[in-house]
Motif scaffolding. Structure first.
Motif, short mmCIF file in Angstrom:
data_model
loop_
_atom_site.label_atom_id
_atom_site.label_comp_id
_atom_site.label_asym_id
_atom_site.label_seq_id
_atom_site.Cartn_x
_atom_site.Cartn_y
_atom_site.Cartn_z
N VAL A 82 87.13 67.83 -13.73
CA VAL A 82 87.69 66.51 -14.04
C VAL A 82 88.43 65.94 -12.83
O VAL A 82 88.23 64.78 -12.45
CB VAL A 82 88.66 66.61 -15.24
CG1 VAL A 82 89.40 65.29 -15.44
CG2 VAL A 82 87.91 66.98 -16.51
N PHE A 83 89.27 66.76 -12.20
CA PHE A 83 90.06 66.28 -11.06
C PHE A 83 89.17 65.97 -9.86
O PHE A 83 89.41 65.00 -9.12
CB PHE A 83 91.12 67.32 -10.67
CG PHE A 83 92.10 67.61 -11.78
CD1 PHE A 83 92.51 66.61 -12.64
CD2 PHE A 83 92.61 68.89 -11.97
CE1 PHE A 83 93.41 66.86 -13.67
CE2 PHE A 83 93.51 69.15 -12.99
CZ PHE A 83 93.92 68.15 -13.85
N THR A 84 88.12 66.78 -9.66
CA THR A 84 87.17 66.51 -8.57
C THR A 84 86.45 65.19 -8.80
O THR A 84 86.20 64.42 -7.86
CB THR A 84 86.15 67.65 -8.45
OG1 THR A 84 86.83 68.90 -8.32
CG2 THR A 84 85.26 67.46 -7.22
N ASP A 85 86.13 64.91 -10.06
CA ASP A 85 85.50 63.64 -10.43
C ASP A 85 86.39 62.47 -9.99
O ASP A 85 85.91 61.51 -9.36
CB ASP A 85 85.28 63.62 -11.94
CG ASP A 85 84.86 62.25 -12.47
OD1 ASP A 85 84.30 61.46 -11.71
OD2 ASP A 85 85.12 61.99 -13.67
N PHE A 86 87.69 62.53 -10.32
CA PHE A 86 88.63 61.47 -9.92
C PHE A 86 88.61 61.26 -8.41
O PHE A 86 88.54 60.12 -7.92
CB PHE A 86 90.05 61.83 -10.34
CG PHE A 86 90.29 61.84 -11.83
CD1 PHE A 86 89.41 61.23 -12.70
CD2 PHE A 86 91.41 62.48 -12.36
CE1 PHE A 86 89.63 61.24 -14.08
CE2 PHE A 86 91.64 62.49 -13.73
CZ PHE A 86 90.75 61.88 -14.58
N ILE A 87 88.70 62.35 -7.67
CA ILE A 87 88.81 62.27 -6.21
C ILE A 87 87.52 61.73 -5.59
O ILE A 87 87.56 60.84 -4.73
CB ILE A 87 89.15 63.67 -5.64
CG1 ILE A 87 90.56 64.09 -6.09
CG2 ILE A 87 89.07 63.65 -4.11
CD1 ILE A 87 90.87 65.55 -5.82
N VAL A 88 86.38 62.25 -6.04
CA VAL A 88 85.09 61.84 -5.47
C VAL A 88 84.84 60.35 -5.72
O VAL A 88 84.48 59.61 -4.79
CB VAL A 88 83.94 62.69 -6.05
CG1 VAL A 88 82.58 62.08 -5.70
CG2 VAL A 88 84.02 64.11 -5.52
N ARG A 89 85.04 59.92 -6.96
CA ARG A 89 84.78 58.51 -7.26
C ARG A 89 85.74 57.58 -6.53
O ARG A 89 85.35 56.51 -6.06
CB ARG A 89 84.86 58.26 -8.77
CG ARG A 89 83.55 58.55 -9.48
CD ARG A 89 83.50 57.92 -10.85
NE ARG A 89 84.13 58.75 -11.87
CZ ARG A 89 84.32 58.36 -13.12
NH1 ARG A 89 83.97 57.14 -13.49
NH2 ARG A 89 84.89 59.17 -14.00
N SER A 90 87.00 57.96 -6.42
CA SER A 90 87.96 57.10 -5.71
C SER A 90 87.57 56.97 -4.24
O SER A 90 87.66 55.87 -3.66
CB SER A 90 89.38 57.66 -5.84
OG SER A 90 89.49 58.91 -5.21
N ILE A 91 87.11 58.05 -3.62
CA ILE A 91 86.68 58.00 -2.21
C ILE A 91 85.43 57.12 -2.06
O ILE A 91 85.32 56.31 -1.13
CB ILE A 91 86.40 59.42 -1.68
CG1 ILE A 91 87.73 60.20 -1.57
CG2 ILE A 91 85.71 59.37 -0.31
CD1 ILE A 91 87.56 61.66 -1.25
#
Length: 456
Positions: free
Chosen positions: A431-440
């Protein structure tokens, strides 16, 4: 230098004026939703399960029309920027026509195949749960068209910069729902009998249906009469305008696809977590509740960004569109960072609000601390997605949703959970990786600048 600082302050003020009613609206919906759930939960566990399943189905269907709402928001915002007032009225009226036609079609099909739909989606549920579910479904479905009409017309008003009128209507809807739940679920005792008899699940279904009908009537009235903050007043008979419909659908269909991809991903994660045991399920629910709390203010800033950026692009004020986007993003990051500090410090106390199980509290507190650290990425992700939607770059938003949600949240999360024995921690890392990847991905897309010149 002083002139630039003054401009930033004015932009920030404008963002806040549009954002806060949407934030208040989300908080009201969440609060009343929790209270309504408590009412149903006091009937029985079977009643709670049945109502939860049907609400999940209705909200999944609503996601389809949320895309149409996004389409009308973006188109209206562009037309406001172009100072095309007649175009704004036309877009609003055409969105209303499409909402009425499509929701009536969905509702008729929903009634025709009610039992197969519930049995196919929810499998072999207990007979008592099934009886409650079919009862609630058949009543609640009556209010579905009205709920969608309010959703889509609310999108038109938000596109015009009016977030207060939808907030007021939502307040009325939720107050009606709350009062009727209190009166109908357990009845009103009077002199050893009942002034109003208890209706149980049927009462809860009538409460939500009547409240949605009220919203679906009130919002069109406010738009038709011009009694709304945006001053939109549709006069005369409704006429079909297929060119305007195509313009809305051009944005609405990809936005609906995005919602379906997203909701489908959420459902898959829920199914994966459900195989991990009671503690994992409880921890996931607590984390998702925390995500909802964090999402409320971000949603408001995303709405503000969509309306203001869309308006600026319609007026071909490209630098101003970029300024609105940056200010909306920066304010949302600042706000959610403050929330993150409180979440980190009081993670154990927050988890304890939901459960008394020491193990669930311990694991949930750890998850919430990590959540607090990555929340700024969530703010960037949500607000910048709103900016790209305003620009009409929704195909890219769909791509990022597939990459972030399905590749990282689902595939990576389940791989870590099952192959590395990380269980619920693995899911939350996904879940947290999803947030980071999409924001980048959104940051790079935004900086490239091509989004400013897409024709809508």
């Amino acid at each position: 230098m002083e002139a630039k600082e003054e401009e930033r302050r004015n932009v920030a003020k404008e963002v806040m004026e549009i954002a806060w009613p949407s934030i208040a609206e989300q908080m009201l919906v969440m609060a009343v939703g929790m209270i309504s759930t408590i009412f149903v939960g006091r009937i029985s566990a079977a009643a709670l399960a049945a109502v939860g399943l049907i609400n999940m189905l209705i909200f999944f269907l609503q996601a389809v029309f949320a895309g149409l709402s996004t389409g009308v928001t973006v188109v209206v915002a562009r037309l406001v920027g172009e100072e095309d007032i007649e175009g704004v009225k036309t877009a609003t009226s055409q969105s209303f026509i499409m909402a009425v036609f499509l929701t009536l079609l969905f509702t008729l099909l929903g009634y025709a195949f009610d039992i197969p739909i519930i049995k196919t989606l929810f499998g072999k549920i207990e007979p008592e749960v099934f009886e409650f579910a079919i009862l609630y479904y058949r009543i609640a479905l009556i209010g579905f068209p009205f709920m969608v009409i309010a959703l889509i017309l609310g999108g038109a008003l938000r596109g015009a910069g009016d977030t207060k009128t939808p907030m007021y209507v939502t307040a009325v809807v939720n107050i009606i729902n709350l009062i009727l739940n209190a009166l109908l679920v357990f009845g009103v005792p009077y002199k050893g009998g009942y002034l109003i008899p208890p209706f149980g699940v049927k009462g809860a279904a009538h409460a939500v249906t009547v409240s949605r009908i009220a919203g679906g009537i009130l919002l069109p009235y406010l738009i038709y009469s011009g009694k709304n903050q945006a001053g939109i007043a549709i006069r005369g008979p409704f006429k079909l305008d297929f060119d305007m419909m195509k313009r809305i659908i051009k944005i609405g269909v990809p936005a609906s696809l995005e919602q379906l991809v997203m909701q489908g991903g959420f459902l898959v994660v829920q199914i994966i977590v459900s195989t991990m045991g009671t503690t994992a399920i409880a921890v996931y629910q607590i984390g998702m509740n925390a995500n909802s709390l964090a999402f409320m203010p971000i949603f408001g800033f995303s709405i503000a960004a969509t309306a203001l950026v869309g308006r600026s692009l319609g007026a071909e004020e490209f630098d101003m569109a970029e300024t609105y986007a940056k200010v909306s993003r920066n304010i949302s990051v600042a706000v959610i960072s403050v929330i993150g500090v409180f979440m980190f410090v009081f993670s154990k106390q927050l988890a304890a609000l939901y459960t008394t199980d020491p193990e669930v509290i311990r694991v949930s507190a750890s998850i919430l601390k990590i959540f607090a650290v990555v929340e700024p990425f969530l703010a960037i992700m949500v607000v910048m997605a709103g900016v790209l939607r305003a620009a009409g770059d929704i195909s890219y938003v769909v791509i990022t949703t597939v990459v972030g949600l399905w590749l990282f949240r689902i595939v990576l999360g389940s791989f870590l959970a099952k192959n590395f024995g990380m269980d619920i921690y693995g899911i939350w890392i996904g879940v947290f990786t999803d947030f980071i990847v999409r924001s980048i991905m959104y940051i790079f897309r935004f900086r490239a600048g091509k989004w400013k010149y897409i024709k809508v």
